[in-house]
Design a protein around this motif. Structure first.
Motif, PDB file in Angstrom:
ATOM      1  N   ARG A 138       1.867  57.139  -1.468  1.00 52.55           N
ATOM      2  CA  ARG A 138       1.118  56.315  -0.506  1.00 52.55           C
ATOM      3  C   ARG A 138       0.155  55.351  -1.201  1.00 52.55           C
ATOM      4  NH1 ARG A 138       0.447  61.366   2.616  1.00 52.55           N
ATOM      5  NH2 ARG A 138      -1.588  61.512   1.642  1.00 52.55           N
ATOM      6  N   ARG A 139       0.134  55.400  -2.527  1.00 49.54           N
ATOM      7  CA  ARG A 139      -0.722  54.517  -3.347  1.00 49.54           C
ATOM      8  C   ARG A 139      -2.198  54.682  -3.032  1.00 49.54           C
ATOM      9  NH1 ARG A 139       3.257  49.370  -2.698  1.00 49.54           N
ATOM     10  NH2 ARG A 139       5.100  50.557  -3.170  1.00 49.54           N
ATOM     11  N   GLU A 140      -2.589  55.929  -2.870  1.00 49.52           N
ATOM     12  CA  GLU A 140      -3.999  56.214  -2.606  1.00 49.52           C
ATOM     13  C   GLU A 140      -4.682  56.653  -3.901  1.00 49.52           C
ATOM     14  OE1 GLU A 140      -3.046  57.628   1.964  1.00 49.52           O
ATOM     15  OE2 GLU A 140      -3.549  59.128   0.452  1.00 49.52           O
ATOM     16  N   ASN A 141      -6.003  56.796  -3.826  1.00 47.92           N
ATOM     17  CA  ASN A 141      -6.757  57.135  -5.032  1.00 47.92           C
ATOM     18  C   ASN A 141      -7.420  58.500  -4.927  1.00 47.92           C
ATOM     19  OD1 ASN A 141      -6.150  54.531  -5.965  1.00 47.92           O
ATOM     20  ND2 ASN A 141      -7.894  53.695  -4.839  1.00 47.92           N
ATOM     21  N   VAL A 142      -7.770  59.014  -6.098  1.00 46.07           N
ATOM     22  CA  VAL A 142      -8.502  60.276  -6.162  1.00 46.07           C
ATOM     23  C   VAL A 142      -9.684  60.040  -7.090  1.00 46.07           C
ATOM     24  CG1 VAL A 142      -8.429  62.693  -6.905  1.00 46.07           C
ATOM     25  CG2 VAL A 142      -6.398  61.656  -5.869  1.00 46.07           C
ATOM     26  N   ILE A 143     -10.861  60.455  -6.658  1.00 46.95           N
ATOM     27  CA  ILE A 143     -12.020  60.362  -7.545  1.00 46.95           C
ATOM     28  C   ILE A 143     -12.609  61.761  -7.689  1.00 46.95           C
ATOM     29  CG2 ILE A 143     -14.260  59.272  -7.971  1.00 46.95           C
ATOM     30  CD1 ILE A 143     -13.445  56.969  -6.215  1.00 46.95           C
ATOM     31  N   ALA A 144     -12.695  62.229  -8.926  1.00 49.15           N
ATOM     32  CA  ALA A 144     -13.299  63.535  -9.192  1.00 49.15           C
ATOM     33  C   ALA A 144     -14.688  63.293  -9.774  1.00 49.15           C
ATOM     34  CB  ALA A 144     -12.439  64.323 -10.169  1.00 49.15           C
ATOM     35  N   LEU A 145     -15.696  63.809  -9.063  1.00 45.67           N
ATOM     36  CA  LEU A 145     -17.075  63.588  -9.488  1.00 45.67           C
ATOM     37  C   LEU A 145     -17.747  64.918  -9.781  1.00 45.67           C
ATOM     38  CD1 LEU A 145     -18.238  61.005  -6.779  1.00 45.67           C
ATOM     39  CD2 LEU A 145     -17.595  60.501  -9.142  1.00 45.67           C
ATOM     40  N   GLY A 146     -18.538  64.945 -10.842  1.00 44.99           N
ATOM     41  CA  GLY A 146     -19.272  66.174 -11.136  1.00 44.99           C
ATOM     42  C   GLY A 146     -19.814  66.165 -12.549  1.00 44.99           C
ATOM     43  N   GLN A 170      -0.120  47.935 -14.343  1.00 41.94           N
ATOM     44  CA  GLN A 170       0.196  47.805 -12.914  1.00 41.94           C
ATOM     45  C   GLN A 170       1.473  48.532 -12.549  1.00 41.94           C
ATOM     46  OE1 GLN A 170       0.241  44.748 -10.048  1.00 41.94           O
ATOM     47  NE2 GLN A 170      -0.870  43.405 -11.428  1.00 41.94           N
ATOM     48  N   ASN A 171       2.358  48.641 -13.551  1.00 41.49           N
ATOM     49  CA  ASN A 171       3.681  49.174 -13.247  1.00 41.49           C
ATOM     50  C   ASN A 171       3.744  50.692 -13.131  1.00 41.49           C
ATOM     51  OD1 ASN A 171       4.900  46.764 -12.878  1.00 41.49           O
ATOM     52  ND2 ASN A 171       5.576  46.556 -14.998  1.00 41.49           N
ATOM     53  N   VAL A 172       2.791  51.395 -13.769  1.00 38.36           N
ATOM     54  CA  VAL A 172       2.867  52.853 -13.640  1.00 38.36           C
ATOM     55  C   VAL A 172       2.500  53.247 -12.214  1.00 38.36           C
ATOM     56  CG1 VAL A 172       2.511  53.565 -16.047  1.00 38.36           C
ATOM     57  CG2 VAL A 172       0.529  53.140 -14.581  1.00 38.36           C
ATOM     58  N   LYS A 173       3.133  54.328 -11.760  1.00 31.32           N
ATOM     59  CA  LYS A 173       2.872  54.757 -10.379  1.00 31.32           C
ATOM     60  C   LYS A 173       1.506  55.414 -10.260  1.00 31.32           C
ATOM     61  CE  LYS A 173       6.867  53.590  -8.642  1.00 31.32           C
ATOM     62  NZ  LYS A 173       6.877  52.280  -8.043  1.00 31.32           N
ATOM     63  N   LEU A 174       1.083  56.064 -11.353  1.00 34.30           N
ATOM     64  CA  LEU A 174      -0.227  56.715 -11.324  1.00 34.30           C
ATOM     65  C   LEU A 174      -0.992  56.395 -12.600  1.00 34.30           C
ATOM     66  CD1 LEU A 174      -2.332  58.751 -10.190  1.00 34.30           C
ATOM     67  CD2 LEU A 174      -1.040  60.573 -11.318  1.00 34.30           C
ATOM     68  N   ARG A 218      -1.442  48.941  -4.503  1.00 33.55           N
ATOM     69  CA  ARG A 218      -0.151  48.772  -5.181  1.00 33.55           C
ATOM     70  C   ARG A 218       0.212  49.997  -5.987  1.00 33.55           C
ATOM     71  NH1 ARG A 218      -1.476  43.327  -7.427  1.00 33.55           N
ATOM     72  NH2 ARG A 218      -1.462  41.950  -5.633  1.00 33.55           N
ATOM     73  N   GLY A 219      -0.801  50.778  -6.369  1.00 37.07           N
ATOM     74  CA  GLY A 219      -0.519  51.961  -7.175  1.00 37.07           C
ATOM     75  C   GLY A 219      -1.702  52.910  -7.153  1.00 37.07           C
ATOM     76  N   ALA A 220      -1.403  54.196  -7.283  1.00 42.50           N
ATOM     77  CA  ALA A 220      -2.457  55.210  -7.198  1.00 42.50           C
ATOM     78  C   ALA A 220      -3.290  55.254  -8.477  1.00 42.50           C
ATOM     79  CB  ALA A 220      -1.826  56.578  -6.956  1.00 42.50           C
ATOM     80  N   ILE A 221      -4.567  55.601  -8.307  1.00 47.63           N
ATOM     81  CA  ILE A 221      -5.479  55.745  -9.452  1.00 47.63           C
ATOM     82  C   ILE A 221      -6.230  57.065  -9.295  1.00 47.63           C
ATOM     83  CG2 ILE A 221      -7.409  54.722 -10.738  1.00 47.63           C
ATOM     84  CD1 ILE A 221      -6.887  52.078  -9.337  1.00 47.63           C
ATOM     85  N   ILE A 222      -6.406  57.763 -10.405  1.00 46.55           N
ATOM     86  CA  ILE A 222      -7.337  58.888 -10.424  1.00 46.55           C
ATOM     87  C   ILE A 222      -8.472  58.487 -11.358  1.00 46.55           C
ATOM     88  CG2 ILE A 222      -7.733  61.292 -11.104  1.00 46.55           C
ATOM     89  CD1 ILE A 222      -4.840  61.912 -10.572  1.00 46.55           C
ATOM     90  N   VAL A 223      -9.702  58.635 -10.887  1.00 46.97           N
ATOM     91  CA  VAL A 223     -10.857  58.365 -11.745  1.00 46.97           C
ATOM     92  C   VAL A 223     -11.673  59.647 -11.826  1.00 46.97           C
ATOM     93  CG1 VAL A 223     -13.010  57.054 -11.974  1.00 46.97           C
ATOM     94  CG2 VAL A 223     -10.979  55.928 -11.085  1.00 46.97           C
ATOM     95  N   THR A 224     -12.125  60.005 -13.027  1.00 48.77           N
ATOM     96  CA  THR A 224     -13.088  61.100 -13.121  1.00 48.77           C
ATOM     97  C   THR A 224     -14.381  60.516 -13.656  1.00 48.77           C
ATOM     98  OG1 THR A 224     -12.909  61.870 -15.420  1.00 48.77           O
ATOM     99  CG2 THR A 224     -11.167  62.578 -13.907  1.00 48.77           C
ATOM    100  N   SER A 225     -15.486  61.021 -13.124  1.00 49.86           N
ATOM    101  CA  SER A 225     -16.786  60.503 -13.577  1.00 49.86           C
ATOM    102  C   SER A 225     -17.860  61.566 -13.461  1.00 49.86           C
ATOM    103  CB  SER A 225     -17.173  59.279 -12.745  1.00 49.86           C
ATOM    104  OG  SER A 225     -18.447  58.824 -13.166  1.00 49.86           O
ATOM    105  N   ASN A 226     -18.776  61.524 -14.406  1.00 48.66           N
ATOM    106  CA  ASN A 226     -19.924  62.435 -14.360  1.00 48.66           C
ATOM    107  C   ASN A 226     -21.070  61.815 -13.571  1.00 48.66           C
ATOM    108  OD1 ASN A 226     -20.169  60.468 -16.383  1.00 48.66           O
ATOM    109  ND2 ASN A 226     -21.767  61.624 -17.412  1.00 48.66           N
ATOM    110  N   LEU A 227     -20.862  60.576 -13.123  1.00 49.40           N
ATOM    111  CA  LEU A 227     -21.943  59.881 -12.416  1.00 49.40           C
ATOM    112  C   LEU A 227     -21.671  59.771 -10.924  1.00 49.40           C
ATOM    113  CD1 LEU A 227     -22.609  56.813 -14.765  1.00 49.40           C
ATOM    114  CD2 LEU A 227     -23.803  59.008 -14.739  1.00 49.40           C
ATOM    115  N   PRO A 228     -22.714  60.004 -10.101  1.00 48.42           N
ATOM    116  CA  PRO A 228     -22.538  59.731  -8.668  1.00 48.42           C
ATOM    117  C   PRO A 228     -22.402  58.220  -8.453  1.00 48.42           C
ATOM    118  CG  PRO A 228     -24.815  60.325  -9.167  1.00 48.42           C
ATOM    119  CD  PRO A 228     -24.040  60.499 -10.432  1.00 48.42           C
ATOM    120  N   PHE A 229     -21.822  57.826  -7.330  1.00 53.86           N
ATOM    121  CA  PHE A 229     -21.556  56.405  -7.084  1.00 53.86           C
ATOM    122  C   PHE A 229     -22.803  55.524  -7.274  1.00 53.86           C
ATOM    123  CE2 PHE A 229     -17.970  57.991  -4.225  1.00 53.86           C
ATOM    124  CZ  PHE A 229     -17.016  57.764  -5.205  1.00 53.86           C
TER     125      PHE A 229
END
Ligand code: ADP
Ligand code: MG
Length: 295
Positions: free
Chosen positions: A113-121, A174-178, A207-218
């Protein structure tokens, strides 16, 4: 169906089709058929299986092997720093994390579905582990994946720009699915690095899914991207279709090392206790032990 052993002139003739078959199978890129056909033929003869079933069995073996090879290649191309899965992830260690959501994400429908995931902590709570496990799941389900840290990605983008191959790198990204961008926020980005990273996120939007991990709050992301405006635009895109993994908690590393230290401490005090007992016992057995260090 079985090939006669090479014996004398007639044996040599019998070996010709086998050599030709091996050659053709190599050309057709059917290594499993090449490897297995004799064994499967023996089994087919033993079980009285007809030609169609024999061929079907061989083709199935080739397909299974091919799928495995393709998945292995996808995993190699994802450039994971380590291969980790949810099999080794202890959900009890991070009660804040929504396990149901994680298991749902492991089915990878969000990638399609080309959605994103953000892991925060905070540090050490398993964000990278979870991102790697989601990446592995994506590879196993047939999605091309690329894992990179935010810092490495911004450096690669700047280097590509300097070497006039930015468009090529952007196309690959851009071409990778994730796309998995790990550790956003650990190292502040340069102005150009931040802008180039923003461009990657922006180009992948819907256009494509992204996973981001971050130690910082938005709220603290502007300090990474060095601009309130850029961060606003980025978060707007990134969080439009997003699954947030709240991963604040006790550091798993810290917990493990505290546990190890405690175990070592207990072992040491046990030893000390045992040693003391031994000394006491020895003192009792030899109340007036001679002093060996006498001159
Ligand atoms: P983060 O990216 O949040 O800083 P990591 O994913 O690098 O944390 O985790 C640090 C180490 O602890 C890694 O070796 C990881 O595999 C392990 N780890 C963290 N959380 C868990 C968990 N819940 N279950 C199993 N291992 C974990
Ligand atoms: Mg990490």
């Amino acid at each position: 169906m079985t090939i006669k052993p090479d014996s004398g002139p007639s044996g040599t003739t019998a070996a010709v089709p086998a050599v030709l078959l091996a050659h053709h199978l190599k050309q057709l890129k059917l290594p499993t058929v090449l490897r297995e056909h004799e064994k499967v033929a023996r089994e087919a003869a033993r079980d009285g299986v007809d030609h169609v079933r024999y061929l079907l069995r061989l083709v199935e073996l080739e397909l299974l092997d091919r799928e495995r090879r393709v998945t292995e290649r996808r995993i190699r191309e994802a450039r994971f720093p380590a291969v980790k899965s949810f099999d080794t992830f202890d959900f009890a260690a991070i009660p804040n994390l929504n396990k149901m959501l994680v298991l749902e994400l492991a089915r990878c429908e969000y990638v399609a579905r080309r959605e994103n995931v953000i892991a925060l902590g905070n540090s050490g709570t398993g964000k990278t582990h979870a991102a790697l496990a989601l990446g592995l799941a994506a590879c196993q389900r047939g999605f091309s994946t690329l894992f990179v840290t935010a810092h490495a990605l911004s450096s690669q983008l700047m280097e590509a720009r300097d070497e006039k191959r930015l468009l090529k790198l952007q196309a690959r990204l851009q071409n990778v699915k994730l796309l998995i961008v790990d550790e956003l926020g650990y190292v502040p980005l340069s102005q150009v690095g931040a802008e180039l990273l923003f461009e990657v996120f922006s180009q992948r939007y819907e256009r494509g899914a992204i996973i981001v991990t971050s130690n910082l709050p938005f709220e603290e992301w502007p300090s990474v991207f060095r601009s309130q405006r850029l961060t606003g635009a980025l978060l707007d895109r990134l969080t439009h279709h997003v699954h947030i993994l709240e991963m604040n908690g006790e550091s798993y590393r810290l917990k493990q090392s505290t546990r190890r230290r405690r175990a070592v401490g207990a072992e040491q005090s046990k030893t000390t206790g045992a040693e003391q007992d031994a000394i006491a016992a020895a003192a009792q057995d030899h109340p007036a032990a001679p002093n060996n260090q006498s001159p």
